[in-house]
Write an enzyme that holds these catalytic residues in place. Structure first.
Site, PDB file in Angstrom:
ATOM      1  N   GLU A   1     -54.650  42.128   3.538  1.00  0.00           N
ATOM      2  CA  GLU A   1     -54.339  43.178   2.191  1.00  0.00           C
ATOM      3  C   GLU A   1     -54.987  44.696   2.238  1.00  0.00           C
ATOM      4  O   GLU A   1     -54.433  45.440   1.661  1.00  0.00           O
ATOM      5  CB  GLU A   1     -54.587  42.376   0.700  1.00  0.00           C
ATOM      6  CG  GLU A   1     -53.843  42.956  -0.216  1.00  0.00           C
ATOM      7  CD  GLU A   1     -53.950  42.051  -1.317  1.00  0.00           C
ATOM      8  OE1 GLU A   1     -53.315  42.474  -2.476  1.00  0.00           O
ATOM      9  OE2 GLU A   1     -54.433  40.791  -1.087  1.00  0.00           O
TER      10      GLU A   1
ATOM     11  N   HIS B   1     -56.105  22.798  21.152  1.00  0.00           N
ATOM     12  CA  HIS B   1     -54.934  22.009  21.826  1.00  0.00           C
ATOM     13  C   HIS B   1     -53.413  22.513  21.227  1.00  0.00           C
ATOM     14  O   HIS B   1     -52.602  22.263  21.322  1.00  0.00           O
ATOM     15  CB  HIS B   1     -54.956  20.604  21.324  1.00  0.00           C
ATOM     16  CG  HIS B   1     -56.146  19.900  21.800  1.00  0.00           C
ATOM     17  ND1 HIS B   1     -56.259  19.403  23.039  1.00  0.00           N
ATOM     18  CD2 HIS B   1     -57.444  19.712  21.196  1.00  0.00           C
ATOM     19  CE1 HIS B   1     -57.369  18.754  23.116  1.00  0.00           C
ATOM     20  NE2 HIS B   1     -58.174  19.059  22.088  1.00  0.00           N
TER      21      HIS B   1
ATOM     22  N   LYS C   1     -44.497  42.025  -7.365  1.00  0.00           N
ATOM     23  CA  LYS C   1     -44.806  41.817  -8.805  1.00  0.00           C
ATOM     24  C   LYS C   1     -43.688  42.381  -9.851  1.00  0.00           C
ATOM     25  O   LYS C   1     -43.450  41.709 -10.638  1.00  0.00           O
ATOM     26  CB  LYS C   1     -46.386  42.229  -9.052  1.00  0.00           C
ATOM     27  CG  LYS C   1     -47.124  41.490  -8.247  1.00  0.00           C
ATOM     28  CD  LYS C   1     -48.585  41.907  -8.699  1.00  0.00           C
ATOM     29  CE  LYS C   1     -49.777  41.197  -7.873  1.00  0.00           C
ATOM     30  NZ  LYS C   1     -51.062  41.655  -8.292  1.00  0.00           N
TER      31      LYS C   1
END
Length: 401
Positions: free
Chosen positions: A249, A275, A391
């Site tokens: 961000e 792995h 938003k």
């Protein structure tokens, strides 16, 4: 904290440091290392509830969770800390099922005071238990609507300073108050931040390595655009999540030349990801830097017992090895295997142990590293216009229901 690296950038850093000094005058997180914690500790002493539920999202919770996750199994904490940070209904219900809500302090954290996710969850809590000044704490900006609500209901509040961004706020009331309540030593946290702060601003070891690392990341951002933090402790899972938000961000921005910039954060845990992701690092495209984070002392002496397993005798060399030694040897093997290739930039951070001082030092160093990288990239580390547009769209959609 011990450190080694194989970065070799070669540009001057004095101009960047001067810019950081200027920024320090108006960006508040830099100076949190020197704050007075008396009011936080006094409030914490008066909390009678056994459970603490933090409602928030992103910067309001990730840093606190990172510290709590790192320390909670190594300290005798006085209370239980929970986080409600998603609007996933199953997550909300499953977490609340195991909490005695009548014996809970609710902490609502929102810098703006109007965070949709946080207020939605707070509304739901209101439907389950009586909310009043005896069981609710508000942490927000002094002029937010959430602060207005708190004052109208005579609730205790702590302020998030205007000049401290959410993802840089862990060492403000946002993190220090909940952590103090459950029994974590917040003065030790700040001791860790202060040592890193002073080393950097007095141009000592932290200054040299942060500037060197930041310069390398920016100089080679087109070649090594992915920054992998490989943390060798499950206790650092919260730190990885916090780092991903902080890095992504802060550094994913448009620069002064209107060019899209960004360094992609990846957080993985060793030895689990040896792995999976290690294969991609070792034989995949050379577009990644790797930072390995080790814990020198786990303060735990759990050993592999000398149990004889028929058919597996060739692994008897594991007998009586402490698990803490095993995980650090796994880290060392990973580091050596990467360095042997000679074409993957890699550095190693060894933190002293599972302590407040250690995790705070690490996190404050990453805050400084983020700010310095932003200066080299000619971007603003502290805004988030790409998030704000989403938003606005969400609020417009919800209003049309």
């Amino acid at each position: 904290m011990n450190y080694n690296d194989n970065y070799n950038p070669s540009i001057s850093d004095e101009d960047v440091f001067i810019e950081i000094l200027k920024e320090k005058e108006h960006i508040g997180y830099y100076n949190l290392a020197h704050q007075d914690t008396t009011s936080f500790k006094e409030y914490a002493k008066g909390v009678k509830q056994s459970n603490v539920v933090v409602m928030g999202i992103g910067g309001s919770t990730l840093g606190t969770y990172a510290i709590y996750k790192f320390l909670k199994h190594s300290k005798e904490l006085s209370k239980h800390l929970y986080f409600l940070e998603t609007t996933d209904p199953i997550d909300i219900q499953s977490k609340l099922e195991g909490i005695d809500l009548e014996d809970t302090l609710f902490i609502v954290i929102s810098k703006s005071g109007t965070t949709v996710e946080t207020i939605s969850i707070f509304k739901y809590i209101h439907s389950l238990v009586k909310i009043d000044k005896t069981n609710t704490l508000i942490i927000t900006e002094h002029d937010s609507k959430l602060n207005t609500y708190a004052k109208a209901n005579d609730m205790q509040t702590f302020e998030i300073p205007k000049n401290v961004g959410g993802r840089f706020s862990v060492f403000s009331a946002v993190g220090l108050v909940p952590l103090a309540i459950v029994g974590i030593d917040i003065d030790e946290l700040l001791r860790g931040t202060k040592e890193v702060h002073d080393s950097f601003f007095y141009k000592e070891a932290e200054y040299k390595r942060i500037l060197k690392k930041a310069r390398f990341f920016v100089e080679y951002k087109n070649s090594f655009n992915i920054n992998v933090v490989f943390s060798y402790s499950s206790r650092l899972e919260g730190f990885n999540k916090w780092y991903i938000q902080l890095w992504g961000e802060s550094l994913g921005k448009v620069d002064i030349n209107k060019t899209n910039q960004g360094l992609t954060p990846v957080g993985i845990i060793g030895p689990i990801d040896q792995h999976s992701f290690l294969q991609l690092i070792v034989e995949g495209k050379r577009d990644k830097t790797v930072t390995v984070v080790k814990v020198d002392n786990f303060y735990n002496h759990l050993k592999i017992p000398p149990v004889k397993l028929k058919g597996l005798e060739e692994l008897d060399y594991l007998d009586n090895i402490e698990f803490s030694s095993l995980i650090n040897k796994q880290a060392d093997a990973t580091i050596e295997s990467i360095n042997n290739l000679g074409d993957i930039p890699c550095d190693v951070i060894s933190i002293d142990g599972v302590t407040e001082y250690a995790i705070a030092s690490l996190m404050y160093e990453y805050e400084l590293l983020t700010s310095v990288c932003a200066k080299f990239m000619y971007i603003d580390a502290y805004n988030q216009p790409g998030v704000e547009s989403g938003k606005i769209i969400l609020k417009n959609k919800l209003k049309k229901k």
